[in-house]
Scaffold this active site. Structure first.
Site, short mmCIF file in Angstrom:
data_model
loop_
_atom_site.label_atom_id
_atom_site.label_comp_id
_atom_site.label_asym_id
_atom_site.label_seq_id
_atom_site.Cartn_x
_atom_site.Cartn_y
_atom_site.Cartn_z
N ASP A 14 14.76 -24.98 -110.83
CA ASP A 14 14.99 -25.44 -112.21
C ASP A 14 16.22 -24.80 -112.84
O ASP A 14 16.28 -24.60 -114.05
CB ASP A 14 13.76 -25.18 -113.09
CG ASP A 14 12.48 -25.71 -112.48
OD1 ASP A 14 12.47 -26.89 -112.12
OD2 ASP A 14 11.50 -24.95 -112.37
N HIS A 42 15.53 -33.27 -109.73
CA HIS A 42 16.90 -33.06 -110.18
C HIS A 42 17.21 -34.03 -111.31
O HIS A 42 17.17 -35.24 -111.13
CB HIS A 42 17.88 -33.26 -109.02
CG HIS A 42 17.73 -32.21 -107.96
ND1 HIS A 42 18.47 -32.20 -106.80
CD2 HIS A 42 16.95 -31.11 -107.89
CE1 HIS A 42 18.14 -31.15 -106.06
NE2 HIS A 42 17.21 -30.48 -106.71
N THR A 240 7.70 -22.05 -101.48
CA THR A 240 7.64 -23.39 -100.92
C THR A 240 7.59 -23.28 -99.40
O THR A 240 7.54 -22.17 -98.86
CB THR A 240 8.84 -24.24 -101.41
OG1 THR A 240 8.59 -25.61 -101.13
CG2 THR A 240 10.15 -23.79 -100.77
#
Length: 431
Positions: A14, A42, A240
């Site tokens: 972010d 995005h 992630t």
């Protein structure tokens, strides 16, 4: 000769990568996604018109650019089609601009079902995944049972492989998680329905990029998420499932690492994190609320509220180290406007009083530390929309200079608003 530039996030995602990628693609011939999936969000704002992309590279809005989804990206066919249709409704000729690696692992409905079942089972220890099947798809890739885009082009073999992998996962869903099984026939039908369409966009990405490099055509590699979410170097296990760092470019696209010329690290002027996980500089007070509200800190993918905090130089130094950052782009400087003072984390203090200037290697270490903060004067003047350094308040310029000193890395681009025009390029990564 054209340059090959990597744009990646240096925090927890972010950071504003989409806007910067869109701005720099004016000079690129190819824009390449090399990791992640549709868990990334995005946001592009062009002349006030907002477009949110999750899977397709940010250069898709430019007619001079070929967009590539590399083998390191896990691809959900349904999500891809949703995005393609959204862009086509806006008049974007996606098929003329998009190319896909046959080696992309597929995200299928049972991956999403597993993702959601696991998060529910974790209870208050949930990692905070997007529930979009990213982790389970990467697991299948590593365990060598995963299906890839290229498998779709042999329907008989695909059906056989799908039956085997679904038997395995449906057993876990029904017997361990006590959830409903995912329907095999429906999954097979939906996947094969778009096989020919996907095939028309598939190519040998590694070969294409190598030929482009030899021809001197500039290439931009677009990272997703951020360095601190990297599967190996992030706040494990609150990370992630892919390599979000510059090293992921080579493995996720087949492009030789020695041919990368410049790594642009995107760094927000403060820090945010979405979902669970340690966050040493988190501000759970009125200043945090101020940053979150003024910065519109809600996830582009999930809509979840982001957690704000002061800029963490200790973590940023690790990002510089891991990624070989050539220069930074500082974003959302304008969000700090109006604060009487701004703080920077310059060290981590442990319970025994020792102070470290390097990050721990796992979440447990981060949870032990308290930030050592350096205070600087804030500024009341606005920086929003500034297009030259001379327009910035002196206190804001001092803040930028201090960041460069602490990071021993130049800030080459400054963003002062969401539109691509609200940007100062002090050093052009492609020049």
């Amino acid at each position: 000769m054209g340059k090959n530039v990597v744009v990646l996030g240096t925090q927890w995602g972010d950071e504003g990568k989409g806007k910067i990628v869109d701005l720099l693609t004016e000079q690129a011939k190819y824009v390449v996604r090399y990791q992640g999936g549709h868990n990334a969000g995005h946001t592009l704002v062009i002349d006030g018109d907002k477009t949110v992309l999750h899977l397709i590279p940010s250069g898709i809005l430019r007619d001079n650019v070929k967009c590539i989804i590399g083998n390191g990206v896990v691809l959900a066919p349904d999500a891809l089609m949703t995005e393609i249709n959204m862009l086509k409704e806006r008049g974007v000729p996606v098929e003329e601009r998009l190319l896909i690696s046959e080696a992309c692992p597929l995200i299928l409905p049972f991956h999403c079902a597993l993702d959601m079942a696991r998060e529910k089972a974790r209870g208050n220890k949930a990692i905070g995944t997007t529930g979009r099947g990213i982790g389970p798809a990467y697991e299948d890739k590593v365990s060598r049972r995963g299906l890839r885009v290229g498998d779709l082009f042999n329907a008989e073999l695909f059906a056989e492989k799908l039956k085997e992998v679904m038997a395995y996962h449906n057993f876990m869903l029904t017997e361990y998680y006590k959830c409903e099984a995912v329907d095999y026939e429906e999954t097979l039908k939906d996947a094969l329905a778009i096989a020919d369409y996907l095939k028309s966009m598939c190519t040998d990405v590694s070969e294409l990029l190598d030929q482009a490099r030899k021809a001197g055509e500039p290439i931009l590699f677009e990272g997703a998420q951020g360095t601190l979410l990297d599967i190996d170097h992030g706040t494990y296990p609150f990370v992630t499932s892919s390599n979000t760092t510059a090293g992921g470019v080579a493995t996720g696209s087949g492009f030789g690492p020695r041919h990368l010329d410049y790594v642009l690290g995107i760094m927000k002027a403060y820090t945010t994190r979405v979902g669970a996980g340690p966050f040493p500089t988190e501000l759970e007070n009125e200043i945090g609320d101020y940053l979150g509200t003024k910065g519109h800190e809600f996830g582009a993918t999930t809509g979840r509220k982001r957690r704000p905090g002061w800029l963490d130089i200790v973590a940023m130094k690790r990002a510089v180290q891991i990624n070989s950052v050539s220069g930074f782009c500082l974003t959302k400087l304008d969000v700090l406007d109006g604060l009487e003072e701004v703080k920077i984390c310059v060290g981590y203090q442990y319970p025994d009083g020792t102070v470290a200037t390097t990050t721990p290697l796992a979440a447990e270490g981060y949870e032990q530390v308290t930030p050592v903060l350096e205070t600087m004067p804030g500024w009341s003047e606005t920086t929003f929309g500034a297009t030259s350094v001379e327009q910035l308040p002196q206190a804001a310029m001092n803040y930028i200079k201090r960041l460069e000193e602490l990071l021993e890395t130049p800030i080459d681009i400054i963003s002062t608003g969401p539109d691509r025009n609200e940007t100062m390029i002090l050093v052009n990564p492609f020049s």
